[in-house]
Design an enzyme around this catalytic site. Structure first.
Site, PDB file in Angstrom:
ATOM      1  N   ASP A  18     -66.733 -55.899  -0.568  1.00  0.00           N
ATOM      2  CA  ASP A  18     -67.507 -55.914  -1.719  1.00  0.00           C
ATOM      3  C   ASP A  18     -67.995 -54.319  -2.305  1.00  0.00           C
ATOM      4  O   ASP A  18     -67.609 -53.973  -3.313  1.00  0.00           O
ATOM      5  CB  ASP A  18     -68.968 -56.654  -1.596  1.00  0.00           C
ATOM      6  CG  ASP A  18     -69.634 -56.413  -0.484  1.00  0.00           C
ATOM      7  OD1 ASP A  18     -69.421 -55.510   0.295  1.00  0.00           O
ATOM      8  OD2 ASP A  18     -70.682 -57.243  -0.424  1.00  0.00           O
TER       9      ASP A  18
ATOM     10  N   ASP B 132     -61.452 -71.030   6.441  1.00  0.00           N
ATOM     11  CA  ASP B 132     -60.791 -70.715   7.545  1.00  0.00           C
ATOM     12  C   ASP B 132     -61.421 -71.305   8.792  1.00  0.00           C
ATOM     13  O   ASP B 132     -61.177 -70.565   9.987  1.00  0.00           O
ATOM     14  CB  ASP B 132     -61.010 -69.114   7.497  1.00  0.00           C
ATOM     15  CG  ASP B 132     -60.153 -68.385   6.703  1.00  0.00           C
ATOM     16  OD1 ASP B 132     -59.079 -68.974   6.254  1.00  0.00           O
ATOM     17  OD2 ASP B 132     -60.260 -67.297   6.325  1.00  0.00           O
TER      18      ASP B 132
END
Length: 487
Positions: free
Chosen positions: A242, A93
């Site tokens: 996560d 990105d």
């Protein structure tokens, strides 16, 4: 007027009880971890025969990582795994020279026959979680390994982790222990390694041994693709995607395996703004995940012990709010103690703050001995006190992150800058913020606690002197490094 000092002592005492509870939780995990280490080590699962290794996708989420992008691509390209069963996704990105560097390395390895792709998005929607989710749309491999840009996995990483999935179809994640490429670079990196070792050598081991929920640590691990899909995929509503996915997956019945014997080396932040950006993500994200999942946990059919430990796990970051409140109250408490002698016994009980930290001495000492069995014992006390002081110095920064998380305030995912092997000149390519109002307030707080320290000496009352000494050193150090590393 007596009600105010009594209220002060009561609130301070409640904070002490919270700290004691937090410390007791760490003590329990230490005992569990030691039992795990004392048990016979499990035999590694058998590796599949040649030709039967499953397909694995390796995802490398990147954003402006020109200092380390080539290193992580080279490391994953060197993984010892059947080439016809491996694909590497560089999820890039970036908006700087990282794009060119990544494209060049990808083209180099593709020309050698490696299955590798350079994946670009039109926007950075969802940050890391969005990039991981986007990459899965282009791939159907059975297992997914994830490495952040600062990691350098060993060549046998996949051969040592994948067999755990083949042994048990309910295993959704295999998480490994983080190593430290630059632990000895500076005092800051040594202190970080000290804290992280406690998490990876005590917390994760103890929770796994007892059957409690653990968390995928965002990198240095492997997911079963079916587990990700069954748990609802990567969500973008927290800064710790996560931890969020870990709880959703375990609430769905998936089992997590943690292997401390498999080490994934990584780079530690070596400057204060990088450390603060990392701490902000972890503490705010934990609060966001707690807000999202505590209710789900208590409505689940999990055993009570699992629910209690999960609550302790998810609320870990809240300790910074309590420490900050205790710290602010401790200075006026010096003057109240000097004026209201009739409450002397109560005030003396309130000042014994070290009782709440005693189990932490045991917790961190055990981790320190496991990580450095050959270091002399005399080096531990001073290092522990310095770690405790710096942790207190981060209390304002981290408490703000926790409050924002509980309020549901959305903030961007700020990457942690990495320098690779280039040192300070390369670190200056990336900044996460200058010397703002929060840093200045940390400097003011250092003076505030120094004033409390002086007041205790003046009144010949040394009950809070250890606390104020640690706070003064901690906030002064955080202020110093924040200014120095932004020059």
């Amino acid at each position: 007027m007596v009600a105010l000092p009594v209220l002060l002592v009561v609130v301070y005492g409640l904070c002490l009880l919270f700290i004691l509870g937090f410390s007791a939780g760490q003590w329990q995990l230490t005992r569990l971890a030691l039992r795990a280490y004392a048990s016979p080590p499990p035999l590694p699962p058998p590796a599949p025969v040649a030709g039967e290794w499953p397909r694995v996708l390796v995802q490398l989420p990147l954003y402006n990582e020109q200092n380390v992008v080539e290193r992580i691509i080279d490391a994953t390209a060197a993984l010892d795994y059947p080439s016809d069963r491996l694909h590497i996704q560089v999820l890039d990105d970036s908006t700087d020279a990282t794009v060119r560097l990544a494209a060049t390395r990808v083209a180099h390895y593709a020309s050698q026959g490696l299955s590798i792709s350079h994946v670009r998005r039109s926007n950075r929607e969802g940050y890391k979680a969005g990039a991981l989710r986007h990459g899965l749309l282009e791939n159907t491999d059975e297992f997914v390994a994830i490495f952040d840009a600062d990691f350098v996995p060993e060549t046998d990483f996949l051969r040592r982790t994948i067999p755990f999935f083949l042994q048990d179809a309910q295993v959704g994640v295999v998480q490994t222990r983080w190593g430290h490429l630059n632990e000895d670079e500076s005092l800051l990196t040594r202190l970080q390694a000290f804290g992280l070792n406690a998490h990876f050598l005590i917390e994760q081991v103890g929770r796994t041994f007892a059957g409690f929920f653990i968390n995928f640590n965002g990198t240095g691990g492997v997911w079963r693709r079916a587990c990700i899909d069954d748990a609802g995929g990567w969500h973008t509503d927290t800064l710790t995607e996560d931890l969020d996915l870990s709880y959703r997956a375990q609430l769905r019945g998936w089992r997590f395996v943690y292997r401390p014997g498999i080490v994934a080396p990584a780079e530690l932040p070596a400057v204060m703004d990088a450390l603060k950006s990392q701490q902000f993500r972890w503490t705010k994200g934990a609060a966001e995940t707690a807000h999202k999942h505590l209710g789900n946990m208590w409505r689940s059919q999990q055993p009570l012990a699992v629910k209690l430990q999960a609550t302790f796990h998810l609320l870990n970051s809240t300790v910074y709010v309590v420490i900050m409140l205790m710290a602010l109250l401790s200075v006026p408490l010096v003057f109240v103690r000097a004026q209201y002698h009739e409450y002397k016994v109560v005030f003396q009980l309130a000042s014994v703050f070290l009782v709440g930290f005693t189990p932490l001495i045991y917790y961190y000492y055990t981790a320190w001995r496991l990580a450095h069995p050959n270091k002399p014992l005399w080096r531990y006390p001073g290092f522990f006190l310095l770690f405790l002081s710096i942790s207190m110095g981060l209390a304002l920064h981290n408490a703000r992150a926790v409050v924002l998380g509980w309020q549901g305030r959305r903030t961007p995912f700020v990457r942690t800058p990495k320098a690779g092997t280039g040192g300070s000149a390369r670190r200056r390519r990336y900044r996460t913020g200058g010397v703002g109002a929060l840093v200045l307030f940390e400097g003011v707080l250092a003076l505030y606690f120094a004033f409390g320290l002086a007041a205790g000496v003046y009144f010949d009352d040394f009950g809070l002197l250890p606390f104020h000494s640690l706070l003064t050193i901690g906030f002064a150090s955080i202020f110093y490094y924040s200014v120095r590393h932004n020059r």
